[in-house]
Design a protein around this motif. Structure first.
Motif, mmCIF file in Angstrom:
data_model
loop_
_atom_site.group_PDB
_atom_site.id
_atom_site.type_symbol
_atom_site.label_atom_id
_atom_site.label_comp_id
_atom_site.label_asym_id
_atom_site.label_seq_id
_atom_site.Cartn_x
_atom_site.Cartn_y
_atom_site.Cartn_z
ATOM 1 N N VAL A 55 0.897 -1.099 0.080
ATOM 2 C CA VAL A 55 0.116 -0.095 0.041
ATOM 3 C C VAL A 55 0.729 1.205 0.022
ATOM 4 N N THR A 56 0.407 2.403 -0.652
ATOM 5 C CA THR A 56 1.271 3.709 -0.636
ATOM 6 C C THR A 56 0.470 4.690 0.123
ATOM 7 N N ASN A 57 1.325 5.155 0.876
ATOM 8 C CA ASN A 57 0.945 6.167 1.822
ATOM 9 C C ASN A 57 1.545 7.339 1.023
ATOM 10 N N THR A 58 0.521 8.159 0.170
ATOM 11 C CA THR A 58 0.917 9.265 -0.552
ATOM 12 C C THR A 58 1.455 10.704 0.210
ATOM 13 N N ALA A 59 0.903 10.844 1.363
ATOM 14 C CA ALA A 59 1.292 11.730 2.174
ATOM 15 C C ALA A 59 2.870 11.848 2.653
ATOM 16 N N LEU A 60 3.031 10.438 2.891
ATOM 17 C CA LEU A 60 4.643 10.274 3.648
ATOM 18 C C LEU A 60 5.452 10.144 2.319
ATOM 19 N N GLY A 61 4.681 9.592 0.998
ATOM 20 C CA GLY A 61 5.782 9.330 -0.149
ATOM 21 C C GLY A 61 6.230 7.907 0.068
ATOM 22 N N GLN A 62 5.556 7.052 0.525
ATOM 23 C CA GLN A 62 6.110 5.608 1.303
ATOM 24 C C GLN A 62 5.024 4.617 0.569
ATOM 25 N N TRP A 78 14.919 -10.574 -4.841
ATOM 26 C CA TRP A 78 13.892 -9.521 -4.630
ATOM 27 C C TRP A 78 14.589 -7.989 -4.937
ATOM 28 N N ALA A 79 15.848 -8.091 -5.506
ATOM 29 C CA ALA A 79 16.442 -6.649 -5.781
ATOM 30 C C ALA A 79 15.834 -6.061 -6.823
ATOM 31 N N THR A 80 15.398 -6.715 -7.845
ATOM 32 C CA THR A 80 14.918 -6.137 -9.267
ATOM 33 C C THR A 80 13.295 -5.498 -8.714
ATOM 34 N N HIS A 81 12.691 -6.228 -7.770
ATOM 35 C CA HIS A 81 11.459 -5.664 -7.522
ATOM 36 C C HIS A 81 11.941 -4.153 -6.465
ATOM 37 N N ARG A 82 12.681 -4.385 -5.672
ATOM 38 C CA ARG A 82 13.067 -3.191 -4.698
ATOM 39 C C ARG A 82 13.369 -1.899 -5.379
ATOM 40 N N ILE A 83 14.398 -2.330 -6.439
ATOM 41 C CA ILE A 83 14.897 -1.149 -7.266
ATOM 42 C C ILE A 83 13.467 -0.592 -8.456
ATOM 43 N N GLY A 84 12.850 -1.640 -8.783
ATOM 44 C CA GLY A 84 11.795 -1.547 -9.637
ATOM 45 C C GLY A 84 10.924 -0.601 -9.002
ATOM 46 N N HIS A 85 10.335 -0.930 -7.794
ATOM 47 C CA HIS A 85 9.469 0.190 -7.062
ATOM 48 C C HIS A 85 9.675 1.381 -7.154
ATOM 49 N N ILE A 123 19.089 7.749 -13.450
ATOM 50 C CA ILE A 123 19.925 6.860 -12.776
ATOM 51 C C ILE A 123 20.307 7.522 -11.267
ATOM 52 N N ASP A 124 20.706 8.703 -11.260
ATOM 53 C CA ASP A 124 21.207 9.396 -9.955
ATOM 54 C C ASP A 124 19.724 9.439 -9.226
ATOM 55 N N GLU A 125 18.724 9.810 -9.637
ATOM 56 C CA GLU A 125 17.284 10.012 -8.779
ATOM 57 C C GLU A 125 17.019 8.677 -8.210
ATOM 58 N N ILE A 126 17.144 7.684 -8.910
ATOM 59 C CA ILE A 126 16.945 6.265 -8.444
ATOM 60 C C ILE A 126 17.885 5.947 -7.347
ATOM 61 N N LEU A 127 19.149 6.111 -7.443
ATOM 62 C CA LEU A 127 20.089 5.634 -6.422
ATOM 63 C C LEU A 127 19.858 6.706 -5.182
ATOM 64 N N ASP A 128 19.579 7.852 -5.364
ATOM 65 C CA ASP A 128 19.200 8.748 -4.383
ATOM 66 C C ASP A 128 17.984 7.920 -3.406
ATOM 67 N N ASN A 129 17.074 7.576 -4.173
ATOM 68 C CA ASN A 129 15.831 7.067 -3.350
ATOM 69 C C ASN A 129 16.486 5.616 -2.692
ATOM 70 N N LEU A 130 17.010 4.995 -3.297
ATOM 71 C CA LEU A 130 17.766 3.410 -2.667
ATOM 72 C C LEU A 130 18.345 3.995 -1.367
ATOM 73 N N GLU A 131 19.027 5.157 -1.304
ATOM 74 C CA GLU A 131 19.953 5.320 -0.077
ATOM 75 C C GLU A 131 18.990 6.092 0.996
ATOM 76 N N ARG A 132 18.196 6.801 0.256
ATOM 77 C CA ARG A 132 17.241 7.600 1.349
ATOM 78 C C ARG A 132 16.294 6.681 1.929
ATOM 79 N N PHE A 133 15.943 5.440 1.393
ATOM 80 C CA PHE A 133 14.845 4.687 2.121
ATOM 81 C C PHE A 133 15.781 3.504 2.678
ATOM 82 N N ASN A 134 16.987 3.672 2.715
ATOM 83 C CA ASN A 134 17.951 2.504 3.467
ATOM 84 C C ASN A 134 17.679 1.402 2.783
#
Lengths: 384, 384
Positions: free
Chosen positions: B149-156, B261-268, B350-361
């Motif tokens: 489920v997506t919490n749009t208010a939190l972007g999560q 599940w890395a393909t899924h986690r990056i894919g999200h 590419i960098d935007e996606i990498l930023d997300n991966l770092e930001r969400f640990n």
């Protein structure tokens, strides 16, 4: 593919040292009856592990459930259940102990004589919950709702199924199979193999996934079975066999496809009449049955030849011959003789078996119901 | 093989015209909320069939559950449940509707804000029972206890699982997929294919049966997927795909083996940032991931090459290259583009996606937890 329901709520606890976890799946205040067969559960310490896991719940024991369990034996356990207000059953052993315990679960809450209901396959209204700790991978009984019990007074061996008889949990610990006699291991592998065959070698209905799964189980049993005989304490090998035997008869590969079971139905007579081990009866009968049914099973036999035995050359007949020969060789490699005559029975056995099939109204049989008395005779003649 | 538990109590009702049978599996006095997505359940008559099967039980409706369902939307359904004392939920649609309905089942009985529990994956103490009628085979949600489920208010976007969220039943009627747009069918096949890959293409642990089953699902999807695009009302083809998609993620092939599940986690992240369809994100990322992870996945890649793609010749590297190429070709054949650039994103993505991966640990990831930032960058660079 035919329409189907699939439902299997049994929880599998798979792996070494999983007996310790059963306490989480038995009610805290349960009054437990532990059921088992001969002495091996006691001798090898499995019973002690089970008791430790049950902890301080009130516990009773009932040993001595025989192979092809008898109604008389099981009714003694029913008495114990009733006298002691047992409300959870825990089977420790192989398929016979689990089957017998399913019967106890049904009979304990049934008023009056349960045999008519059981032998006529009427539904239950209630049953005691049960769990099981498997020590012999073969029958799949640990995760299905089927049980076979013999009424010796009537000379009747009767299969029964009811969704209330699904075990709540099944512990599958491959290390518990290390101490099995080699013949039981071999019988278990062949039994599981033929369970798959009964649900696979029929006629095609576009059951693409079911076919692939069945072939995967057959290939695994062919690869791992012989290793289990020569390397009995190989955990990987025993794990692969244990999981294959469970999946062979948990309902999964049966969904949406035709089923045969003629080898089993004729085989039961060989056990009843001559006391031949169940798996041995199947190894005796299957090659002859495939030979006689080669036309009606042609498409699946060719698929089996290619995908399971990698038979790529020859015309259709040659490939089917080769697949049947490979099947027989596999059973022989596992140490099972594949002709009835090799078990010391005279040729008159053929007519005795046919008499039984007629007397119990078992004909016709097979996925097309095309095995009549004449074909059964052909099968038995080839199998002698 | 690792130790494992396997438990899946969902009842599957498979085949044409099975909606009529759901009444048997919903309590007679239930107050039912039917949930659905866009208009297709209504437009094609599925909703009417469902209502007829529910009969005269008190029934409410909640439509408009979006793809990647939003917390805000679902909380409106929770209000309806509470106001009307609904005690059974019935999802009609694809994976998003089922996932959303699982959330409603959890939230309706939870006092206070459920998001902290959900996003931190804490266990539930209770949930409403639910059933589902699947119209889009892909996610496997119909027979598992997972929901995203997506919490749009939190972007999560947060995945959750609890055994209380297993549907009581799942209707899988292949004819209900006939009216799906071709892109959704293709996405569904690729999604199911990559679900299998995530549980199969890791490293070997002697999961002989799990491997054979995974390969069987992959082979079926490869054979049947393209047919579904050109022959949309072929019942056999749709049946094989529907059953494959369910078995791809019902827990069965996951038992006892490592998972990626890395393909899924990056894919999200690609879905979250650019709104690319879930299956498309997987088709973009998987070939590059396999390329970067070819050493750590070497043994399984060679097995995959041989058993799934029948690649018999060449040295190890050549066979792995061929298997990755075949995988990409399959996705392209299904109509999915397999490079991020083909979806109109600039290289800065590419960098935007990498930023997300770092930001969400989210790093490291993969079955060996060896995909760090540098490797993720390699994967994304190859996938661009």
């Amino acid at each position: 593919m035919f329409n189907f329901d699939f439902y299997n709520p049994t929880r599998v606890l798979f792996g070494a040292d999983r007996i310790a976890d059963i306490g989480q799946h038995i009610p805290e205040d349960a009054r437990v009856l532990i059921t088992y067969g001969g002495g091996s559960a006691k001798k090898y310490g499995t019973l002690d592990e089970v008791k430790a896991a049950i902890g301080d719940r009130v516990t009773f024991e009932f040993g001595g459930i025989e192979v092809n369990p008898h109604l008389d034996t099981l009714m003694k356990a029913v008495d114990i259940v009733r006298e002691n207000k047992v409300d959870f059953l825990l089977a420790v052993g192989g398929g016979s102990v689990v089957d017998g315990t399913k019967f106890i679960a049904a009979a304990a809450l049934y008023e009056g004589d349960i045999w008519p209901l059981w032998s006529q396959r009427q539904p239950l209204s209630e049953a005691l919950p049960l769990g099981c700790v498997m020590t012999l991978p073969a029958t799949g009984s640990e995760t299905n709702h089927v049980a076979v019990v013999t009424n010796t007074a009537l000379g009747q061996k009767s299969g029964y199924s009811d969704p209330l008889l699904f075990p709540k949990f099944a512990v599958l610990d491959p290390t518990k199979t290390y101490t099995l006699p080699v013949t039981q291991v071999a019988n278990g592998v062949v039994d599981a193999f033929i369970h798959v065959i009964e649900q696979y070698l029929t006629y095609p209905v576009y059951g693409k996934v079911q076919d692939r799964f069945a072939e995967g189980l057959l290939l695994t049993l062919i690869e791992e079975g012989p290793k289990a005989l020569t390397d009995p304490q190989n955990y990987d090998v025993r794990s692969a066999i244990t999981w294959s035997a469970t999946l062979a008869l948990n309902g999964l590969i049966a969904v949406g496809v035709p089923q045969d079971w003629a080898t089993h139905r004729i085989g039961h007579q060989l056990t009843a009449l001559y006391g031949i081990d169940h798996a041995q009866t199947l190894a005796i009968l299957l090659p002859g049955l495939l030979q006689v049914q080669r036309e009606s099973k042609k498409q699946k036999l060719l698929q089996y030849a290619e995908r399971v035995w990698n038979i790529q050359t020859g015309d259709d007949d040659a490939r089917i011959d080769a697949a049947i020969a490979k099947t027989r060789e596999f059973f022989e490699l596992m140490g099972l003789k594949t002709q009835l005559s090799a078990y010391g029975q005279p040729k008159t056995a053929i007519d005795e078996i046919l008499d039984n099939l007629e007397r119990f109204n078992m004909l016709p049989m097979g996925e097309r119901q095309d095995i009549d008395l004449a074909r059964a005779k052909e099968i038995l003649t080839l199998s002698y």
